[in-house]
Design an enzyme around this catalytic site. Structure first.
Site, mmCIF file in Angstrom:
data_model
loop_
_atom_site.group_PDB
_atom_site.id
_atom_site.type_symbol
_atom_site.label_atom_id
_atom_site.label_comp_id
_atom_site.label_asym_id
_atom_site.label_seq_id
_atom_site.Cartn_x
_atom_site.Cartn_y
_atom_site.Cartn_z
ATOM 1 N N SER A 135 129.684 20.663 96.122
ATOM 2 C CA SER A 135 129.102 19.529 96.837
ATOM 3 C C SER A 135 127.958 18.963 96.004
ATOM 4 C CB SER A 135 128.586 19.981 98.206
ATOM 5 O OG SER A 135 127.937 18.928 98.878
ATOM 6 N N LYS A 161 133.005 17.113 96.030
ATOM 7 C CA LYS A 161 132.557 16.372 97.209
ATOM 8 C C LYS A 161 131.283 15.630 96.850
ATOM 9 C CE LYS A 161 130.503 18.306 100.875
ATOM 10 N NZ LYS A 161 130.367 19.095 102.126
ATOM 11 N N LYS A 163 128.148 13.226 98.238
ATOM 12 C CA LYS A 163 127.398 12.711 99.369
ATOM 13 C C LYS A 163 127.324 11.182 99.261
ATOM 14 C CE LYS A 163 126.097 16.717 101.186
ATOM 15 N NZ LYS A 163 126.389 17.149 102.578
ATOM 16 N N ASP A 188 131.196 12.914 101.762
ATOM 17 C CA ASP A 188 130.500 13.425 102.944
ATOM 18 C C ASP A 188 129.403 12.448 103.336
ATOM 19 O OD1 ASP A 188 129.358 14.852 104.965
ATOM 20 O OD2 ASP A 188 128.678 16.522 103.729
ATOM 21 N N GLU A 213 134.152 13.121 105.263
ATOM 22 C CA GLU A 213 133.554 14.083 106.186
ATOM 23 C C GLU A 213 132.493 13.425 107.066
ATOM 24 O OE1 GLU A 213 131.242 18.403 105.823
ATOM 25 O OE2 GLU A 213 132.090 17.425 104.046
ATOM 26 N N ASP A 238 132.588 17.775 111.006
ATOM 27 C CA ASP A 238 131.625 18.807 110.648
ATOM 28 C C ASP A 238 130.602 18.940 111.772
ATOM 29 O OD1 ASP A 238 129.585 20.394 109.606
ATOM 30 O OD2 ASP A 238 129.216 19.173 107.856
ATOM 31 N N LYS A 262 131.595 25.991 109.731
ATOM 32 C CA LYS A 262 130.344 26.637 109.350
ATOM 33 C C LYS A 262 130.033 27.613 110.476
ATOM 34 C CE LYS A 262 128.557 22.652 106.800
ATOM 35 N NZ LYS A 262 127.650 21.479 106.848
ATOM 36 N N GLY A 290 129.056 24.577 103.747
ATOM 37 C CA GLY A 290 127.869 25.248 103.245
ATOM 38 C C GLY A 290 126.609 24.540 103.702
#
Length: 369
Positions: A135, A161, A163, A188, A213, A238, A262, A290
């Site tokens: 990530s 991934k 952000k 994400d 996400e 998520d 998670k 995570g």
């Protein structure tokens, strides 16, 4: 397993890099660490809540209060035959799954050690190594992003991934897709968008992302379902999946096609197992998320990610990406995109106590007597 004592600490561990998401920048982690003692054994749990309620409502301060004043007094001095029995003791207290997870997951570690088995076997796992991706936070420039992606692909990570947030989405993702056309790429949003951003989100269909996400509200299911009907890119939920009941409703509404697990967000391993069963029955792929965990939380996540429905690379990348020195003795390092699960009873890691002592901001020892 009789719970005889507990040690609760707050640690502060600096990150090796500046990690930016749609809701802010992190340069260190404030970690709630629990050592749970019973019958000559020690179980470890790590809190993932932050100092401010940015990801979910819980904070380090709220979790510390509940563990110190409510949850630990509820269980110390008592015998619990299994983790489900301990969860039932906490069930009357509403919400606060992250705070409950610190205790519940420490007990799972203790319970597995009492059986003399690694946690992954007790949970029902089927593999001893976990496929992992990476990530990447928001970088200063697109060029910096491309360099970071190239470096991590060369290290063997099996999914990238990125952000994103409004104003930092299509163009950077397009540049990465053009530079790395075969890479498994995801985005994400951390709840940074609204339904009114539909044209911006629809445009991401051009980039063949594996999923996007949590694009919408942190506790939303309905708008995600509306958005999923209109875009081709699978939505991964998520933040809004906080229980098996929420997962069931998300499935009925068809709010997303992929679930991020998670265990701390769900209240621990027990609730995660229920979500796993639901997803497996419906054919919904899972992956392990995570929260910038140190070694205790990372080890717990690795053990859970060995279950069969975890079919997509997770966020449990090498600890050395994040920390100059981790709080556990064992090196949790991925090789060619595979992270070995720690060996030995329980979660298989041991605290590096001299470091833990140095970075402790606060601690309290509690006993049953």
């Amino acid at each position: 397993m009789r719970l005889e004592a507990a040690e609760l600490r707050i640690l502060e561990l600096p990150l090796k890099f500046r990690f930016e998401t749609s809701f802010g920048v992190q340069t260190k982690r404030t970690i709630l660490l629990l050592r749970l003692f019973g019958e000559g054994l020690e179980g470890l749990g790590e809190g993932v809540m932050e100092k401010l309620p940015l990801y979910r409502e819980e904070t380090v301060a709220s979790a510390r209060y509940l563990l110190e004043e409510v949850f630990l007094p509820q269980v110390l001095g008592k015998d619990f035959p299994n983790p489900e029995a301990l969860s039932q003791a906490l069930a009357p207290f509403r919400g606060n799954p992250m705070a409950k997870a610190v205790l519940e997951m420490a007990f799972w570690d203790l319970f597995a050690k009492g059986l003399g088995k690694p946690l992954w076997q007790v949970l029902g796992g089927v593999r001893q190594a976990v496929e992992v991706g990476v990530s990447l936070g928001i970088q200063p420039t697109v060029a910096d992003t491309l360099k970071a992606v190239e470096r991590h692909l060369s290290e063997g990570y099996r999914r990238i991934k990125l952000k994103i947030k409004p104003g930092w989405d299509y163009e950077v993702l397009k540049a990465v897709r053009q530079a790395f056309p075969e890479a498994t790429l995801t985005a994400d949003a951390n709840s940074a968008y609204r339904l009114s951003d539909f044209p911006r989100l629809k445009r991401l269909d051009e980039l063949f992302l594996d999923y996007i996400e949590q694009p919408l509200g942190y506790d939303d299911l309905l708008d995600h379902a509306r958005l999923q009907r209109e875009i081709a890119t699978p939505i991964c939920l998520d933040e809004s999946l906080t229980s098996a009941e929420k997962a069931r409703k998300a499935m009925e509404l068809m709010s997303g096609k992929v679930f991020n697990i998670k265990p701390a967000r769900l209240g621990g391993h027990g609730e995660s197992l229920k979500v796993h069963a639901l997803a497996q029955s419906a054919g919904i792929p899972l992956w392990m998320g995570g929260m910038l965990e140190a070694g205790v939380g990372r080890a717990h996540n690795l053990h859970l990610a060995t279950l069969p429905a975890f079919t997509k690379p997770g966020d449990v990348s090498s600890a050395s990406r994040y920390w100059e020195e981790d709080i556990v003795e064992e090196a949790l390092e991925a090789e060619e995109g595979l992270m070995p699960v720690p060996e030995g009873p329980g979660i298989g890691v041991h605290l590096k106590l001299p470091l833990v002592e140095r970075i402790t901001l606060w601690q309290r020892y509690m006993s049953a007597s």
